[in-house]
Write a protein that holds these residues in place. Structure first.
Motif, PDB file in Angstrom:
ATOM      1  N   ALA A  88       0.823  -1.272   0.141  1.00 61.15           N
ATOM      2  CA  ALA A  88       0.034   0.259   0.044  1.00 61.15           C
ATOM      3  C   ALA A  88       0.850   1.435  -0.034  1.00 61.15           C
ATOM      4  CB  ALA A  88      -1.055  -0.012   1.182  1.00 61.15           C
ATOM      5  N   PHE A  89       1.974   1.196   0.664  1.00 59.60           N
ATOM      6  CA  PHE A  89       2.847   2.266   0.895  1.00 59.60           C
ATOM      7  C   PHE A  89       3.416   2.864  -0.428  1.00 59.60           C
ATOM      8  CE2 PHE A  89       6.830   4.299   1.782  1.00 59.60           C
ATOM      9  CZ  PHE A  89       6.444   5.717   2.454  1.00 59.60           C
ATOM     10  N   PHE A  90       3.888   1.510  -1.020  1.00 59.95           N
ATOM     11  CA  PHE A  90       4.715   2.005  -2.366  1.00 59.95           C
ATOM     12  C   PHE A  90       3.832   2.315  -3.583  1.00 59.95           C
ATOM     13  CE2 PHE A  90       7.769  -1.771  -1.118  1.00 59.95           C
ATOM     14  CZ  PHE A  90       8.776  -0.624  -0.473  1.00 59.95           C
ATOM     15  N   THR A  91       2.425   1.797  -3.327  1.00 58.02           N
ATOM     16  CA  THR A  91       1.518   2.141  -4.508  1.00 58.02           C
ATOM     17  C   THR A  91       0.982   3.696  -4.209  1.00 58.02           C
ATOM     18  OG1 THR A  91      -0.197   0.956  -3.607  1.00 58.02           O
ATOM     19  CG2 THR A  91       1.050  -0.081  -5.295  1.00 58.02           C
ATOM     20  N   LYS A 289       2.818  11.460  -5.478  1.00 56.47           N
ATOM     21  CA  LYS A 289       3.436  10.437  -5.782  1.00 56.47           C
ATOM     22  C   LYS A 289       5.129  10.867  -6.141  1.00 56.47           C
ATOM     23  CE  LYS A 289       0.036   7.025  -6.781  1.00 56.47           C
ATOM     24  NZ  LYS A 289      -1.048   7.760  -6.180  1.00 56.47           N
ATOM     25  N   GLN A 290       5.881  10.315  -5.597  1.00 49.47           N
ATOM     26  CA  GLN A 290       7.245  10.343  -6.262  1.00 49.47           C
ATOM     27  C   GLN A 290       7.867   9.550  -7.220  1.00 49.47           C
ATOM     28  OE1 GLN A 290       9.860  10.639  -2.652  1.00 49.47           O
ATOM     29  NE2 GLN A 290       8.410  11.685  -1.634  1.00 49.47           N
ATOM     30  N   ASN A 297      14.003   1.504  -7.631  1.00 52.83           N
ATOM     31  CA  ASN A 297      12.791   1.430  -8.422  1.00 52.83           C
ATOM     32  C   ASN A 297      12.564   0.142  -8.873  1.00 52.83           C
ATOM     33  OD1 ASN A 297      10.497   2.656  -9.906  1.00 52.83           O
ATOM     34  ND2 ASN A 297      11.979   2.220 -11.635  1.00 52.83           N
ATOM     35  N   ALA A 298      13.619  -0.960  -9.243  1.00 54.69           N
ATOM     36  CA  ALA A 298      13.523  -2.062  -9.726  1.00 54.69           C
ATOM     37  C   ALA A 298      12.949  -2.810  -8.805  1.00 54.69           C
ATOM     38  CB  ALA A 298      14.704  -2.702 -10.279  1.00 54.69           C
ATOM     39  N   ALA A 299      13.590  -3.039  -7.336  1.00 54.86           N
ATOM     40  CA  ALA A 299      13.128  -3.716  -6.391  1.00 54.86           C
ATOM     41  C   ALA A 299      11.712  -3.313  -6.032  1.00 54.86           C
ATOM     42  CB  ALA A 299      14.105  -3.524  -5.119  1.00 54.86           C
ATOM     43  N   MET A 300      11.238  -2.184  -5.879  1.00 50.42           N
ATOM     44  CA  MET A 300      10.014  -1.723  -5.766  1.00 50.42           C
ATOM     45  C   MET A 300       9.002  -2.531  -6.592  1.00 50.42           C
ATOM     46  SD  MET A 300       8.206   1.843  -5.410  1.00 50.42           S
ATOM     47  CE  MET A 300       8.147   1.874  -7.123  1.00 50.42           C
TER      48      MET A 300
END
Length: 553
Positions: A88-91, A289-290, A297-300
């Motif tokens: 949820a935090f990432f999106t 959004k950042q 970015n790839a890991a996320m």
């Protein structure tokens, strides 16, 4: 004035309120009270006793079930939080490509029956699972899916969308100035997340966690299929009911009461925690959004897409299995439609029953959702408040409990006038009614009552004003609620297992029995049919929700 005269002079909505209370009293309160009463009855003498509860809390068989239920429910909820909160935090805070795809898959995971996921994991990590066999080729013995760890895994991957969706909504509506202030004061990203962000979204996280916990306590299919000797309260209650057939199901009822108490205590604890603190803030600085680059970015992206794909893996395995060539219960290599031919030949009744029972329940749900929502929203009375409160009860009462309540109330007594099919329809209706009511209530709250009042002032009867003016306006909410009710009703397992007989078997029951018999091809084909129905309803819900949102823009 006599009671008959008062009834004749009653206005339309007062009469509807009385009807609603009567239906809820008969189908909800009475069965639950029957369950609560039987918990204090001695099965041999019929007298009052506390002995049933003494036995539950002193005998190792029941104590182990209590501990096991608490163990898998807590760990499953914790696992769902550990997966759902970062997702949820990432999106919500960063630019994630395919965010709509992630949300869609998460919802599909959510509405798929949990027992299908359990069956799929057996196909992967069971004693003869393809992942197990693959590692065996290299001499590596992998742990099987059976037992507590398998149940926790299924619960984690099944229930994390509750945490994800609720937390994401809360993060999107949070005032970002708090996080900016913490950053200006020198807090690290981890400190900002743990000391600012997480406490502010705690109401959403805790609500999702309570839903996960209650569903895990009530779930029967997953521990029944994966348990292999690891018994939870839901499987114990079902076994106790089967062993007490012909007599009073006192121990099954007592175990069911303990399950209800666990769910209610969890809800009460959450309410007490939320009541002690304030979480509200003004949305003066909406979050933006950042965009991040590089390995972060790839890991996320790997995490976000990987989680939902792993959670969807059981569904893909089920569909793949349904197309494998079989000879009876044995897979013989290659692909074919034998499993689908078998369900048309051996299980047409289960398919027909599932649709007939679910659709019949949905018709009742749609009618009563419209009436109940109007009473809750437009009638500011003690009765409407009581009805609103009662709409929370089906969420907290496990299916096993309601089914036992129906059996003890409507079978073998003066009210034994309804056949098994009718009981199943009424059970689906009362258990899934809150889905329709909540959706329709949300629609009705967005509509001003002035149009209804104008129709009444122009001479229309209240019933006609409701049918001609109100119902068309709340139709999108009614349709969404009906579709959600259908999804959950057609997937109902635990309560159906207690009530069904030879002529009223449904697809979930047939799948459960096929898995127990090792008929994985048959189970896969039936599961695929069930998943297609569920997926079609989810798509329809999205479309109607979009139309409803655009109508109010």
């Amino acid at each position: 004035m006599s009671a008959l005269n008062r009834l004749r002079h009653m206005d339309f909505w007062t009469a509807i309120t009385v009807l609603i209370l009567a239906v809820l009293g008969l189908l909800l309160i009475l069965p639950i009270l029957r369950v609560l009463t039987l918990g204090f009855v001695d099965a041999d003498t019929g007298g009052f006793t506390f002995g049933n509860f003494v036995e539950v809390f002193t005998r190792n068989y029941y104590l182990n079930g209590f501990k096991n239920s608490l163990y898998v429910a807590l760990l499953g909820t914790l696992g769902a939080c550990l997966i759902g909160i970062p997702l949820a935090f990432f999106t919500a805070r960063f630019v994630v490509f395919g965010k709509t795809w992630i949300s869609t898959l998460a919802i599909l995971v959510l509405v798929a029956p949990p027992f299908i996921g359990a069956y799929a994991w057996i196909m992967m990590l069971g004693s003869n699972g393809f992942i197990t066999n693959f590692f065996a080729l290299f001499g590596i013995n992998t742990p099987t899916i059976y037992g507590a760890h398998g149940i926790v895994l299924v619960f984690t991957l099944k229930f994390f969308p509750f945490i994800y969706l609720m937390t994401q909504t809360s993060l999107n509506g949070m005032n970002k100035s708090f996080e900016d202030a913490a950053e200006n004061l020198g807090c690290t990203p981890w400190q900002r997340f743990t000391k600012i962000t997480l406490p502010l979204v705690f109401p959403a996280v805790s609500t999702g966690a309570i839903i996960c916990f209650v569903l895990a306590i009530a779930d029967f299919g997953t521990p029944a299929i994966l348990g292999r000797g690891f018994r939870t309260l839901s499987t114990i209650a079902f076994s106790a009911y089967r062993s007490e057939l012909g007599g009073l199901p006192t121990m099954a009822v007592t175990v069911s009461i303990v399950m209800m108490a666990m769910s209610m205590l969890a809800l009460f604890a959450q309410r007490r925690i939320l009541a002690k603190r304030r979480y509200a803030s003004a949305l003066t600085s909406p979050p933006r959004k950042q965009r991040i680059t590089g390995w972060r970015n790839a890991a996320m992206h790997i995490y976000c897409h990987g989680i939902v794909l792993i959670a969807m893996l059981p569904t893909l395995v089920v569909v793949h299995t349904s197309f494998l060539k079989t000879n009876g219960p044995v897979f013989i290599g290659g692909y074919g439609l034998e499993s689908y031919e078998r369900i048309l030949r051996t299980a047409p009744e289960a398919i027909t029953n599932s649709f007939v029972f679910a659709l019949s329940a949905v018709v009742l749900i749609t009618i009563f959702s419209a009436l109940i929502s109007y009473v809750i929203v437009r009638r500011d009375t003690a009765a409407s408040g009581a009805i609103d409160f009662l709409m929370m009860v089906p969420y907290l009462v496990p299916g096993v409990v309601m089914a036992i309540g129906f059996v003890t109330t409507f079978r073998g007594g003066p009210m034994d006038v309804i056949g098994t099919a009718g009981l199943l329809i009424l059970l689906y209706f009362i258990r899934r009614l809150p889905y329709g009511v909540r959706s329709t209530t949300s629609s009705l709250r967005q509509i001003k009552p002035s149009m209804e009042e104008a129709a009444v002032n122009l001479g229309a009867a209240p019933a006609r004003a409701f049918l001609v003016i109100t119902v068309p306006l709340i139709l999108p909410g009614l349709i969404v609620g009906a579709l959600m009710s259908f999804i959950t009703a057609i997937n109902e397992l635990s309560s159906t297992l207690i009530l069904y007989d030879g002529g009223t078997i449904t697809m979930p029951v047939q799948i459960y029995l096929a898995v127990l018999d090792g008929e994985f091809g048959l189970a896969g084909a039936l599961s695929t049919v069930l998943l297609l129905c569920t997926g079609a309803c989810v798509y329809a819900v999205f479309r109607f929700a979009e139309n409803r949102d655009s109508a109010f823009l």
